[in-house]
Write a protein that holds these residues in place. Structure first.
Motif, mmCIF file in Angstrom:
data_model
loop_
_atom_site.group_PDB
_atom_site.id
_atom_site.type_symbol
_atom_site.label_atom_id
_atom_site.label_comp_id
_atom_site.label_asym_id
_atom_site.label_seq_id
_atom_site.Cartn_x
_atom_site.Cartn_y
_atom_site.Cartn_z
ATOM 1 N N GLN A 78 8.534 0.537 -12.709
ATOM 2 C CA GLN A 78 7.115 0.882 -12.763
ATOM 3 C C GLN A 78 6.798 2.144 -11.950
ATOM 4 N N PHE A 79 7.766 2.587 -11.140
ATOM 5 C CA PHE A 79 7.523 3.788 -10.329
ATOM 6 C C PHE A 79 8.194 5.034 -10.916
ATOM 7 N N LYS A 80 8.784 4.860 -12.082
ATOM 8 C CA LYS A 80 9.513 5.978 -12.706
ATOM 9 C C LYS A 80 8.666 7.255 -12.795
ATOM 10 N N PRO A 81 7.363 7.153 -13.183
ATOM 11 C CA PRO A 81 6.577 8.396 -13.241
ATOM 12 C C PRO A 81 6.518 9.117 -11.892
ATOM 13 N N ILE A 82 6.646 8.388 -10.784
ATOM 14 C CA ILE A 82 6.629 9.074 -9.484
ATOM 15 C C ILE A 82 7.924 9.869 -9.325
ATOM 16 N N THR A 86 5.609 12.719 -13.077
ATOM 17 C CA THR A 86 4.646 12.739 -14.181
ATOM 18 C C THR A 86 3.434 11.828 -13.938
ATOM 19 N N ALA A 87 3.356 11.212 -12.755
ATOM 20 C CA ALA A 87 2.247 10.276 -12.505
ATOM 21 C C ALA A 87 0.909 11.017 -12.594
ATOM 22 N N ASP A 88 -0.077 10.344 -13.148
ATOM 23 C CA ASP A 88 -1.420 10.920 -13.233
ATOM 24 C C ASP A 88 -1.936 11.163 -11.812
ATOM 25 N N PRO A 89 -2.282 12.434 -11.478
ATOM 26 C CA PRO A 89 -2.699 12.703 -10.089
ATOM 27 C C PRO A 89 -3.931 11.904 -9.674
ATOM 28 N N GLN A 90 -4.690 11.391 -10.667
ATOM 29 C CA GLN A 90 -5.887 10.604 -10.345
ATOM 30 C C GLN A 90 -5.561 9.123 -10.113
ATOM 31 N N SER A 91 -4.310 8.730 -10.265
ATOM 32 C CA SER A 91 -3.992 7.297 -10.173
ATOM 33 C C SER A 91 -3.448 6.935 -8.795
ATOM 34 N N ARG A 95 -0.417 8.397 -5.331
ATOM 35 C CA ARG A 95 -0.686 8.397 -3.892
ATOM 36 C C ARG A 95 0.253 7.487 -3.102
ATOM 37 N N TYR A 96 1.056 6.700 -3.793
ATOM 38 C CA TYR A 96 1.961 5.790 -3.085
ATOM 39 C C TYR A 96 2.932 6.570 -2.201
ATOM 40 N N ARG A 97 3.100 6.107 -0.962
ATOM 41 C CA ARG A 97 4.115 6.682 -0.089
ATOM 42 C C ARG A 97 5.149 5.618 0.281
ATOM 43 N N ASN A 133 11.779 -2.245 -1.483
ATOM 44 C CA ASN A 133 10.875 -1.372 -0.733
ATOM 45 C C ASN A 133 11.158 0.069 -1.158
ATOM 46 N N TRP A 134 10.103 0.876 -1.152
ATOM 47 C CA TRP A 134 10.228 2.256 -1.643
ATOM 48 C C TRP A 134 9.593 3.238 -0.674
#
Ligand code: ATP
Ligand code: MG
Length: 847
Positions: A78-82, A86-91, A95-97, A133-134
């Motif tokens: 589920q974190f592949k777009p990060i 390609t993750a939507d900058p508005q999502s 912002r996940y760190r 954990n990521w």
């Protein structure tokens, strides 16, 4: 010790205690163990409270928008777009760190397929939970290893001498040196050198796919035997005494299309630990099946089939494969429950076919080895729900449906077995026993889900030799076809920006594309839609995996503009087409074939008839007829969703939809099938909304506010922080009012699509087909406007023809050859008119 106490205090929950289930390897009758629930919770809390990670829910096992993947098979999916940028900058995703979760995983098909191991060993499952954990561009190797070591040895109190760690030993062909940084981190944490072992690429270099983010990993293995021995030589040898429990991946490279490795713009940590294996360690067992995650299911199996008890035997000691059957059934019923709760049903398409295989495998072991009665498999579901329901409440919510689907499939399996037998018998009679018949076998396998091994057995019994070479050829051809489809999918996304280019854009301060002009249209006095003009500047041109300052005549390229009125494919709505013209040179059209969205950037696929340069000013022209047709069909999809819910009740659930200019497809999960009469009622509800010519209101609001809307139904998607609410007949402010029930009485959805402004624009809607490819999920296809009227007329005239022909066949007034011809014709017409004929009472075809 002070640290341990403080961690325990921090985690607050005392270990849940389990009475010793007195399995074969346990001598301490009074021993108590932490429960699986406590182990899971402790993991999440450790990362949340001690190391400031955000807890993220498990994604469903059905992958979201990842056509290459059959099931979610790792926490990172589920974190592949990060990782890809390609993750939507508005999502929230962007912002996940630091995040942590417990992810439902399935490894039963595709790249990770453990199906054949299940039952044979103690630690591979089809469904398992992966604790992870990521770090996304935050901490790296040192912190990741030290957190893992702290958790295992201080919180879970696993003896250090039972643990072994591996690191990447380097690969000269790739020019990669050993990951000594990682090795030194472990040594620095006090792991003795004899427990720190290098391994090559195959074991310790993790890759997401043929291309994309990858990096070295470090694994933690546990020795179940312990004592004085050093078990380093048993690590990674497939020995059930020394088992991998945790894998920590350091994403630092990207595998390029030419096979080379490039440094990633940001470094990430991605870890995964199998809950079942960890619980086995903490409950002092040797087998995952001896933990509280499985023992209740094994007990229920024993009660249900009344055969010998489960005794943890494997290999030759397991006479008659009884113990293996217990493990297979326990594993598979968990997998089935989780998948069905997440909307993956046994069926005919790729993922569904895998689930059907699991179901049939479980059934064969239940009936042939355990001699279980009919309905046995489904009777285990409540036990699975009891074990996993607290962690995954969707299991509890869908329990009845899981039971029904398993039972229905069991019945279908038995009848297809009988049918298969009959087909084989008939074919043998026709062809003679010496003949070989791979096509029939292939069709039995593909169409009836008849297991190949079972077909082989039946044929063997009848003394028939199967032409394996011909069968293999069919398998190869099928694989080729699938690969071709995959290639086409890849080609379609050929203009997707890769992780490096996305990082270049972000680091270069290129703002996300302003696509608000796509909503800039209004309804004119004459009832026509007027689309506002849109001008833009070419910011980047993209070709051959790099940005260029200009592209020449005849070249296909990606064009990034500062703003656009084109709609990019998303939310189930097809992308716009149209053209661009350069300002001052209006006679040259730059056709836009499609538009794709990646990391907030919209890329227009253009074939340049002339040179195009960065900085050029362009005017954008969307194909208005196509866009309007998409708008009509999208609004119609919302009306259909609402009408289906009104007619079929609240238990229905949208599974997916796709909107193009030509038609709309809507998939809905229903308890029962949909009847012809219900479809007619649905059409009537929609017709009423169209006639009322309701206004369609839209507004952008924070997702937190929108999620408070009473009765709002969302689909399984990651929503951005600002969402668009689309409401039919009720202004969005009223929908958002605290005690509003508007979402129950009208269509209210979160949707980024483009919609008509009045429902009257839809004109008409006709459902032209409804069928269930998978039991429990109806695929509805509908058309709107003029097409709906035409479809209705065509349906009526075809129905008339079928009636006339049927009557003639029934009367039997014709000669036999004539009857056969008519019969064929009826069959043909039936096929053609089937979509329009759904509204007739069933049984009309019997003559
Ligand atoms: P193995 O070599 O044992 O198959 P793996 O290398 O495939 O493991 P990873 O892909 O690194 O495992 O997954 C991370 C963790 O998930 C593993 O350390 C293990 O604890 C767990 N895991 C992986 N596959 C399974 C499975 N089929 N059943 C249960 N747990 C699993
Ligand atoms: Mg594996």
């Amino acid at each position: 010790m002070i640290v341990v106490d403080s961690v325990r205090r921090l985690l607050r929950a005392p270990p849940g205690r389990l009475c010793c289930p007195c399995r074969s390897r346990c001598s301490a009758a009074s021993a108590t163990y932490p429960s699986a629930g406590w182990v899971r919770q402790t993991f999440l809390r450790f990362f949340q409270e001690r190391h400031r990670h955000q807890v993220v829910p498990s994604a469903p096992v059905r992958p979201r928008g990842d056509p290459g993947l059959l099931f979610v098979n790792a926490g990172m999916n589920q974190f592949k777009p990060i990782f890809l940028g390609t993750a939507d900058p508005q999502s929230d995703l962007a912002r996940y760190r630091r995040v942590t979760n417990s992810q439902k995983c399935m490894r039963a098909g595709g790249k990770h397929n453990d199906l054949e191991d299940v039952g044979r060993d103690f630690y591979h499952h089809t469904f398992f939970e992966m604790l992870g954990n990521w770090s996304f561009g935050d901490y790296f190797k040192e912190e990741a290893c030290s957190m893992a070591w702290e958790l295992l040895t201080q919180v879970y109190e696993i003896p250090k001498d039972r643990l072994y760690v591996t690191y990447f030993g380097g690969d000269s062909s790739l020019g990669l040196s050993a990951d000594e940084e990682c090795r030194d981190v472990w040594l620095g944490l006090g792991v003795p050198p004899s427990h720190v072992i290098p391994f090559p690429l195959r074991e310790n270099f993790w890759e997401m796919g043929d291309t994309g983010p990858c990096g070295p990993c470090t694994e933690i293995h546990y020795d179940h035997v312990g004592g004085e021995r050093n078990a380093a030589a048993l690590v990674n040898q497939g020995n059930s005494d020394v088992v991998e429990i945790w894998n920590l991946v350091f994403m630092q490279y990207s595998r390029e299309a030419d096979g080379s490795l490039r440094q990633l713009p940001q470094h990430h940590v991605d870890t995964g630990m199998g809950l079942e294996r960890l619980v086995t360690v903490l409950q002092n067992k040797h087998s995952n099946y001896d933990t509280d995650l499985f023992t209740p299911i094994l007990d229920a199996i024993h009660k249900g089939c009344k055969g010998p008890r489960y005794r943890s035997l494997v290999g030759e000691a397991d006479v008659g494969h009884v113990n293996m059957a217990y493990r297979v059934v326990a594993d598979h019923v968990r997998a089935l429950s989780v998948c069905i709760a997440d909307g993956v049903y046994p069926g005919m398409t790729r993922t569904e076919q895998v689930l059907r295989r699991i179901l049939r495998r479980a059934m064969r072991f239940s009936s042939e080895v355990l001699h279980a009665p009919p309905g046995f498999l489904a009777s285990l579901v409540p036990v699975v729900v009891k074990v996993l329901g607290d962690a995954y409440p969707e299991l509890r919510r869908n329990m009845d449906q899981i039971i029904n689907i398993i039972n229905e499939n069991e019945a279908a399996f038995h009848s297809s077995l009988l049918l298969g037998q009959r087909i084989i018998d008939r074919t043998l009679q026709q062809m003679g026993p010496s003949k070989l018949f791979p096509e029939i076998v292939w069709s039995l396998y593909l169409n009836l889900g008849f297991p190949l091994d079972l077909i082989g057995l039946i044929l063997e019994e009848k003394g028939v030799r199967l032409d394996l070479a011909a069968l293999e050829q069919l398998v190869q051809e099928d694989a080729k076809r699938k690969a071709q489809t995959q290639r086409e999918e890849l080609e379609r996304s050929g203009l997707h920006l890769n992780v490096h280019l996305l990082a270049e854009l972000q680091q270069g301060g290129v703002p996300a594309t302003d696509s608000s002009p796509k909503y800039a249209y209004e309804l004119g006095q004459d009832g026509r839609y007027v689309f506002s003009p849109c001008h833009a500047t070419v910011l980047k041109l993209y070709k051959d995996q790099s940005f260029q300052t200009e592209v020449g005549e005849g070249q296909c390229c990606g064009v990034l503009l500062d703003r656009t009125c084109f709609y990019a494919e998303q939310g189930g709505q097809a992308s716009d087409q149209g053209y661009l013209v350069r300002l001052g040179q209006e006679d040259v059209l730059f056709p836009v074939e499609s538009v794709q969205l990646s990391g907030g950037y919209m890329i227009h696929k253009v074939i340049a008839p002339e040179t195009l340069q960065v900085g050029d000013q362009v005017q954008l022209f969307v194909d208005e007829a196509q866009r309007l047709a998409c708008m009509v069909n999208h609004t119609a999809t919302h009306l259909l969703n609402f009408a289906l819910r009104r007619v079929l009740g609240d238990s229905t659930q949208q599974q997916g939809s796709h909107v193009t200019a030509e038609r709309l497809r809507f998939d809905i999960r229903t308890k029962e099938g949909v009847t012809v009469q219900q479809l007619q009622e649905v059409e009537a509800v929609i017709q009423e909304l169209i006639e009322q010519n309701e206004a369609v209101y839209t507004a952008e609001v924070p997702v937190k506010l929108a999620s408070g809307i009473q009765g709002l139904r969302t689909v399984d998607e990651v929503y951005p922080n600002q969402v668009r609410v689309v409401s039919v007949g009720v202004p969005v402010e009223r929908v958002l009012a605290p005690d509003s029930t508007a979402a129950v009485h009208t269509s209210v959805e979160l949707c980024c699509g483009t919609h008509v402004l009045k429902t009257g624009t839809v004109q008409d809607l006709a459902i032209i087909s409804e069928h269930q490819l998978v039991k429990g999920i109806s695929h509805i296809i509908a058309v709107t406007g003029e097409q709906a009227k035409q479809a209705r007329e065509a349906g009526q005239s075809l129905a008339k023809e079928v009636d006339i022909l049927s009557a003639r066949v029934k009367l039997g007034s014709s000669s036999i050859p004539e009857m056969q011809r008519l019969s064929k014709e009826v069959g043909y017409l039936t096929k053609v008119s089937a979509p329009f004929h759904r509204r007739r009472a069933p049984g009309w075809l019997v003559f």
